[in-house]
Design a protein around this motif. Structure first.
Motif, PDB file in Angstrom:
ATOM      1  N   LEU A   1     -48.795  -8.733  13.828  1.00  0.00           N
ATOM      2  CA  LEU A   1     -48.597 -10.027  13.201  1.00  0.00           C
ATOM      3  C   LEU A   1     -49.360 -11.100  13.971  1.00  0.00           C
ATOM      4  CD1 LEU A   1     -44.739  -9.917  12.522  1.00  0.00           C
ATOM      5  CD2 LEU A   1     -46.566  -9.526  10.864  1.00  0.00           C
ATOM      6  N   THR A   2     -49.893 -12.070  13.241  1.00  0.00           N
ATOM      7  CA  THR A   2     -50.550 -13.203  13.867  1.00  0.00           C
ATOM      8  C   THR A   2     -49.501 -14.207  14.340  1.00  0.00           C
ATOM      9  OG1 THR A   2     -50.757 -14.398  11.783  1.00  0.00           O
ATOM     10  CG2 THR A   2     -52.532 -12.866  12.364  1.00  0.00           C
ATOM     11  N   GLU A   3     -49.932 -15.234  15.070  1.00  0.00           N
ATOM     12  CA  GLU A   3     -49.012 -16.246  15.567  1.00  0.00           C
ATOM     13  C   GLU A   3     -48.350 -16.996  14.412  1.00  0.00           C
ATOM     14  OE1 GLU A   3     -47.993 -16.866  18.597  1.00  0.00           O
ATOM     15  OE2 GLU A   3     -49.190 -15.236  19.440  1.00  0.00           O
ATOM     16  N   ILE A   4     -49.119 -17.284  13.382  1.00  0.00           N
ATOM     17  CA  ILE A   4     -48.542 -17.983  12.224  1.00  0.00           C
ATOM     18  C   ILE A   4     -47.518 -17.097  11.525  1.00  0.00           C
ATOM     19  CG2 ILE A   4     -49.062 -18.988   9.966  1.00  0.00           C
ATOM     20  CD1 ILE A   4     -51.746 -19.856  11.066  1.00  0.00           C
ATOM     21  N   GLU A   5     -47.838 -15.807  11.376  1.00  0.00           N
ATOM     22  CA  GLU A   5     -46.902 -14.888  10.727  1.00  0.00           C
ATOM     23  C   GLU A   5     -45.639 -14.711  11.552  1.00  0.00           C
ATOM     24  OE1 GLU A   5     -50.187 -12.121   8.344  1.00  0.00           O
ATOM     25  OE2 GLU A   5     -49.486 -11.563  10.348  1.00  0.00           O
ATOM     26  N   ILE A   6     -45.771 -14.723  12.886  1.00  0.00           N
ATOM     27  CA  ILE A   6     -44.577 -14.617  13.739  1.00  0.00           C
ATOM     28  C   ILE A   6     -43.674 -15.825  13.549  1.00  0.00           C
ATOM     29  CG2 ILE A   6     -43.795 -14.608  16.144  1.00  0.00           C
ATOM     30  CD1 ILE A   6     -46.173 -12.878  16.837  1.00  0.00           C
ATOM     31  N   ARG A   7     -44.270 -17.009  13.386  1.00  0.00           N
ATOM     32  CA  ARG A   7     -43.466 -18.210  13.126  1.00  0.00           C
ATOM     33  C   ARG A   7     -42.744 -18.103  11.799  1.00  0.00           C
ATOM     34  NH1 ARG A   7     -44.635 -22.880  15.998  1.00  0.00           N
ATOM     35  NH2 ARG A   7     -42.845 -23.696  14.824  1.00  0.00           N
ATOM     36  N   LEU A   8     -43.389 -17.520  10.794  1.00  0.00           N
ATOM     37  CA  LEU A   8     -42.731 -17.338   9.500  1.00  0.00           C
ATOM     38  C   LEU A   8     -41.618 -16.292   9.592  1.00  0.00           C
ATOM     39  CD1 LEU A   8     -45.851 -17.377   7.144  1.00  0.00           C
ATOM     40  CD2 LEU A   8     -44.126 -19.166   7.376  1.00  0.00           C
ATOM     41  N   VAL A   9     -41.875 -15.226  10.356  1.00  0.00           N
ATOM     42  CA  VAL A   9     -40.860 -14.167  10.501  1.00  0.00           C
ATOM     43  C   VAL A   9     -39.633 -14.693  11.232  1.00  0.00           C
ATOM     44  CG1 VAL A   9     -40.412 -11.937  11.604  1.00  0.00           C
ATOM     45  CG2 VAL A   9     -42.522 -12.296  10.350  1.00  0.00           C
ATOM     46  N   SER A  10     -39.802 -15.713  12.085  1.00  0.00           N
ATOM     47  CA  SER A  10     -38.661 -16.263  12.816  1.00  0.00           C
ATOM     48  C   SER A  10     -37.602 -16.811  11.865  1.00  0.00           C
ATOM     49  CB  SER A  10     -39.135 -17.366  13.763  1.00  0.00           C
ATOM     50  OG  SER A  10     -39.667 -18.467  13.041  1.00  0.00           O
ATOM     51  N   ARG A  11     -37.998 -17.241  10.677  1.00  0.00           N
ATOM     52  CA  ARG A  11     -37.007 -17.686   9.692  1.00  0.00           C
ATOM     53  C   ARG A  11     -36.167 -16.512   9.212  1.00  0.00           C
ATOM     54  NH1 ARG A  11     -40.078 -21.057   5.170  1.00  0.00           N
ATOM     55  NH2 ARG A  11     -37.891 -21.391   4.559  1.00  0.00           N
ATOM     56  N   ILE A  12     -36.784 -15.341   9.079  1.00  0.00           N
ATOM     57  CA  ILE A  12     -36.041 -14.141   8.646  1.00  0.00           C
ATOM     58  C   ILE A  12     -35.120 -13.666   9.758  1.00  0.00           C
ATOM     59  CG2 ILE A  12     -36.259 -11.829   7.694  1.00  0.00           C
ATOM     60  CD1 ILE A  12     -37.411 -14.081   5.951  1.00  0.00           C
ATOM     61  N   THR A  13     -35.640 -13.605  10.982  1.00  0.00           N
ATOM     62  CA  THR A  13     -34.796 -13.169  12.099  1.00  0.00           C
ATOM     63  C   THR A  13     -33.662 -14.160  12.352  1.00  0.00           C
ATOM     64  OG1 THR A  13     -36.357 -14.237  13.622  1.00  0.00           O
ATOM     65  CG2 THR A  13     -36.649 -11.884  13.205  1.00  0.00           C
ATOM     66  N   GLY A  14     -33.904 -15.448  12.072  1.00  0.00           N
ATOM     67  CA  GLY A  14     -32.820 -16.431  12.211  1.00  0.00           C
ATOM     68  C   GLY A  14     -31.675 -16.146  11.257  1.00  0.00           C
ATOM     69  N   LEU A  15     -32.015 -15.786  10.004  1.00  0.00           N
ATOM     70  CA  LEU A  15     -30.963 -15.416   9.051  1.00  0.00           C
ATOM     71  C   LEU A  15     -30.241 -14.149   9.490  1.00  0.00           C
ATOM     72  CD1 LEU A  15     -32.700 -16.042   5.591  1.00  0.00           C
ATOM     73  CD2 LEU A  15     -31.024 -17.478   6.745  1.00  0.00           C
ATOM     74  N   ALA A  16     -30.995 -13.191  10.028  1.00  0.00           N
ATOM     75  CA  ALA A  16     -30.366 -11.948  10.495  1.00  0.00           C
ATOM     76  C   ALA A  16     -29.429 -12.219  11.664  1.00  0.00           C
ATOM     77  CB  ALA A  16     -31.438 -10.938  10.893  1.00  0.00           C
ATOM     78  N   ILE A  17     -29.827 -13.098  12.583  1.00  0.00           N
ATOM     79  CA  ILE A  17     -28.972 -13.426  13.724  1.00  0.00           C
ATOM     80  C   ILE A  17     -27.687 -14.095  13.244  1.00  0.00           C
ATOM     81  CG2 ILE A  17     -28.786 -14.989  15.705  1.00  0.00           C
ATOM     82  CD1 ILE A  17     -31.695 -14.349  16.329  1.00  0.00           C
ATOM     83  N   GLU A  18     -27.793 -15.003  12.283  1.00  0.00           N
ATOM     84  CA  GLU A  18     -26.592 -15.641  11.744  1.00  0.00           C
ATOM     85  C   GLU A  18     -25.663 -14.610  11.106  1.00  0.00           C
ATOM     86  OE1 GLU A  18     -27.742 -18.673   9.042  1.00  0.00           O
ATOM     87  OE2 GLU A  18     -28.718 -19.920  10.573  1.00  0.00           O
TER      88      GLU A  18
END
Length: 357
Positions: free
Chosen positions: A154-171
């Motif tokens: 994943l690129t840096e931009i894609e990692i920033r986008l994936v952080s939204r998904i991992t944030g939902l998973a953490i919640e």
């Protein structure tokens, strides 16, 4: 001299080792065969390199907890991506950390999660077959990759986008485990090569929870790796009857206000005990309009005010705007204490014990 024994020589050696096989006839070999079959049926395979540290009851607890997570996570993903996303729990297994790492794709989306309350880390792995379509959807695409996705990190931009998904998973994880502990998770590292991260020794037992994510015709796997050492302080809670797979819902503000409004408008019966004087039947029969009954209590003595049969206040008698009235002096008992007293008389549990149960 031949190096390989013939079939007859092998059979003669076996018969020499087993004296019960020397009896002639077909019936002579039936007894050893039955004995060997009974012996083999008692053998159970156990691998000492993979000790079963997680009990079956704990595994059932893991399954129940993360079935709740899959529902909440699927609903949250559907809201974010504005598409129908189905997240389904497919397996809960215990295996070694090395087996888990070597079973993953390379490259992949390997998220290392750190807890503030428990020692150790957990891993959230999202397969490329689902993470790239999700990224495409977040960037405005139709996510119809039809099974093709780029084989790259994943690129840096894609990692920033994936952080939204991992944030939902953490919640979702914190919500599912909220009755047992407060995880307070955060992403400490994101890797593409899972073999570069070693959070526990290779032979350490981990619990692997796998989910299948379906978005249209696209499917992918999300793996949640929880080392047993990390959750070992919670093992007693996982084996007792106190854990619950569902989070206790906090009262909704609208429902709370509606209940308070309904209760405040309810009518209750209030009674003031003026006196406990006693009269004979003859005195009552001889009463007429204008007669005065002498009370044992004076006007300066307090009266007891009862609400629904329970003494709550003390008050003084008086007159207000030409009407008989009372002036509240003090409260005898808090309504909560009155309820507790009635519950005890009825043989029920006190409030503290009922909440603990």
């Amino acid at each position: 001299m031949a190096d390989v024994l013939s079939q007859n020589e092998v059979e003669s050696l076996l018969s020499a080792l087993d004296p019960t096989a020397s009896s002639a006839g077909g019936g002579g070999t039936s007894r050893p065969a039955t004995r060997n079959a009974d012996f083999n049926s008692q053998i159970s395979i156990y691998d000492f390199k993979r000790p079963e540290r997680v009990s079956k009851e704990q595994m059932r607890a893991f399954r129940a907890l993360h079935e709740s997570f899959s529902r909440e996570f699927g609903a949250a993903l559907s809201g974010m991506l504005r598409s129908i996303i189905e997240v389904k729990l497919i397996s809960v297994d215990q295996l070694t950390y090395s087996e888990f790492v070597f079973s993953l794709e390379n490259p992949t989306c390997f998220n290392l999660l750190e807890s503030e309350t428990l020692e150790g880390h957990i891993i959230l792995d999202i397969s490329p077959s689902i993470i790239f379509p999700i990224i495409d959807r977040l960037l405005g695409g139709n996510s119809n990759s039809q099974g093709s996705y780029p084989n790259r990190p994943l690129t840096e931009i894609e990692i920033r986008l994936v952080s939204r998904i991992t944030g939902l998973a953490i919640e979702g994880i914190e919500s599912a485990w909220s009755n047992l502990c407060d995880w307070k998770l955060k992403v400490s590292q994101v890797e593409s090569n899972p073999q570069l991260v070693q959070i526990v020794p290779p032979n350490e037992v981990i619990v692997l929870i796998s989910f299948e994510v379906t978005m249209g015709e696209t499917r992918g796997i999300i793996n949640l790796c929880i080392p047993f050492n990390t959750i070992e302080p919670l093992s007693n809670k996982l084996t007792s009857d106190t854990w619950s797979a569902y989070k206790k819902k906090s009262p909704d503000l609208r429902q709370q206000l509606s209940l308070e409004t309904s209760v405040t408008q309810s009518k209750i019966h209030m009674k003031v005990d003026l006196d406990n004087s006693k009269l004979t039947t003859g005195e009552v029969l001889n009463l007429s309009v204008g007669d005065v009954i002498m009370c044992n209590k004076g006007s300066s003595q307090s009266l007891t005010v009862e609400l629904e049969g329970a003494p709550v206040f003390t008050a003084y008698p008086g007159v207000y705007k030409g009407h008989k009235a009372i002036s509240i002096e003090k409260m005898l008992a808090v309504p909560k204490d009155i309820i507790e007293e009635k519950v005890k008389k009825a043989g029920g549990l006190p409030l503290e014990e009922s909440q603990s149960h």
